[in-house]
Design an enzyme around this catalytic site. Structure first.
Site, PDB file in Angstrom:
ATOM      1  N   LEU A   1       4.032  -5.174  -5.940  1.00  0.00           N
ATOM      2  CA  LEU A   1       4.776  -5.991  -4.979  1.00  0.00           C
ATOM      3  C   LEU A   1       6.160  -5.370  -4.789  1.00  0.00           C
ATOM      4  CD1 LEU A   1       3.836  -8.567  -3.519  1.00  0.00           C
ATOM      5  CD2 LEU A   1       5.152  -9.898  -5.177  1.00  0.00           C
TER       6      LEU A   1
ATOM      7  N   SER B   1       2.877  -5.396   1.097  1.00  0.00           N
ATOM      8  CA  SER B   1       2.387  -5.739  -0.242  1.00  0.00           C
ATOM      9  C   SER B   1       2.235  -7.247  -0.401  1.00  0.00           C
ATOM     10  CB  SER B   1       3.315  -5.173  -1.320  1.00  0.00           C
ATOM     11  OG  SER B   1       4.616  -5.698  -1.222  1.00  0.00           O
TER      12      SER B   1
ATOM     13  N   CYS C   1       6.220  10.634  -5.371  1.00  0.00           N
ATOM     14  CA  CYS C   1       6.347   9.273  -5.893  1.00  0.00           C
ATOM     15  C   CYS C   1       4.980   8.627  -6.088  1.00  0.00           C
ATOM     16  CB  CYS C   1       7.202   8.449  -4.934  1.00  0.00           C
ATOM     17  SG  CYS C   1       7.547   6.791  -5.504  1.00  0.00           S
TER      18      CYS C   1
ATOM     19  N   CYS D   1      11.667   7.498  -0.857  1.00  0.00           N
ATOM     20  CA  CYS D   1      10.870   6.557  -1.648  1.00  0.00           C
ATOM     21  C   CYS D   1      11.679   5.974  -2.809  1.00  0.00           C
ATOM     22  CB  CYS D   1       9.634   7.282  -2.180  1.00  0.00           C
ATOM     23  SG  CYS D   1       8.526   6.261  -3.157  1.00  0.00           S
TER      24      CYS D   1
END
Length: 378
Positions: free
Chosen positions: A8, A14, A107, A209
């Site tokens: 999340l 998400s 990432c 990111c």
């Protein structure tokens, strides 16, 4: 009940992924990842939020509100050290070597689908891990009758994120769910609005990111000191000075510092030479030196068979797929040939390979050629 742990982020994607999983009857728990500390990591120059509340803390608050709305438990974990060592230092090292890396892919490889999965499986013991990426997983039966996951494109071609997931291994794709894979972004927004999710209208995150929006020149200067050098045309004509070739990328037009140089067309970066710290520019977006017909790809991660040598490739996000012919050199390196020529194939970027809607694997662009001659891209 089957347990799923979802990443999340505080964003709408998400949040909707978590909502859909709970609606489908899963026992859902969520994890919020904190991966960057501006003060600890000397993120000073180019940081517009330095004196404000950290954007990650705002995202955490949104994640808390979403988890409360959905009635799911939220865990918080810090991967600051892992991100610094595995992602950011690799990112900086690539720039030092005059390459143009993609931190989002690093990432995913090292944090979201490695450190996160290790944490979730060890601490929370779910049957599945879920993410809010726009991608799909399909399963094929192997010769020994085992189900093998394959990375497949999302329905929403404009939002498809398989390029950013292209270097994941088959093992990393095991037991992964992508609840948004068959939805468009518009449909995801609509689901969030209809169910009154608190971040339904929150804008999509951009920038590096887990770091966010930054003035890129200033941000890099925190870690890579400026190295003044010459800006020249390919015939050697001096035009101006630059701040360091590592700050620029092939095909770049903006922020070249050539506003005072007379020209009939805009200037574009067409070459970089690290040994002499020289930046090469030419006029026009279609200058021949921007085009190539062959590239060397290394650090290959491949999923499945290597028998098909005629595939499609994507050398940057949202680039239309390009027809390429593969020549395998060894297990980790291959050449791609594209007689039609392609513009701004950039060393350091990821080249992802596709067989129709299946992403077969990817590697790092190492060298670029035209008619057998290496381009001065590094």
């Amino acid at each position: 009940m089957t347990k799923v742990v979802v990443g999340l982020s505080g964003g709408v994607d998400s949040a909707v992924a978590a909502f859909l999983l709970k609606k489908q009857g899963y026992l859902v728990e969520a994890v919020f990842m904190r991966n960057w500390d501006s003060n600890l990591n000397f993120d000073i120059q180019g940081n517009p939020t330095l004196n404000d509340i950290c954007s990650q803390e705002l995202d955490y608050k949104d994640s808390l509100k979403v988890s409360e709305q959905l009635g799911i438990k939220l865990h918080r974990v810090d991967f600051i050290e892992e991100y610094w060592q595995k992602v950011f230092m690799s990112f900086i090292k690539a720039f030092e070597n005059n390459l143009t890396p993609n931190p989002d892919i690093l990432c995913n490889n090292e944090i979201k689908f490695r450190a996160f999965i290790e944490y979730a499986t060890t601490k929370l013991a779910p049957q599945y891990i879920a993410m809010g990426h726009y991608a799909n997983i399909i399963y094929e039966t192997s010769s020994d009758q085992k189900l093998v996951p394959r990375l497949a494109c999302a329905v929403d071609q404009n939002k498809d994120q398989t390029y950013f997931l292209s270097q994941l291994t088959t093992k990393q794709l095991q037991n992964i769910l992508f609840p948004l894979g068959n939805l468009t972004k518009q449909e995801v927004r609509q689901i969030a609005l209809e169910n009154n999710l608190i971040n339904a209208t929150k804008k999509d995150s951009t920038g590096i990111c887990f770091i966010g929006e930054r003035n890129f020149f200033q941000f890099l200067s925190n870690y890579l000191p400026a190295q003044k050098g010459d800006i020249k045309t390919l015939d050697g004509t001096f035009l101006a000075h630059h701040k360091g070739v590592m700050y620029y990328t092939i095909g770049q037009r903006k922020n070249l510092g050539l506003g005072d140089v007379p020209s009939q067309k805009p200037w574009f970066v067409v070459g970089k030479h690290l040994p002499t710290n020289t930046l090469y520019v030419e006029q026009g977006s279609t200058h021949p030196y921007l085009y190539s017909d062959k590239a060397l790809i290394g650090d290959i991660v491949w999923r499945g068979k290597k028998t098909n040598l005629h595939l499609q490739a994507k050398m940057r996000y949202r680039q239309p797929n390009q027809d390429v012919i593969l020549t395998w050199l060894d297990q980790n390196n291959l050449e791609i040939h594209y007689p039609q020529t392609i513009k701004a194939v950039t060393p350091g970027q990821i080249c992802a390979f596709y067989d129709k809607n299946i992403c077969c694997g990817a590697g790092v662009i190492k060298e670029v050629y035209f008619q057998g001659t290496k381009r001065l891209y590094t």
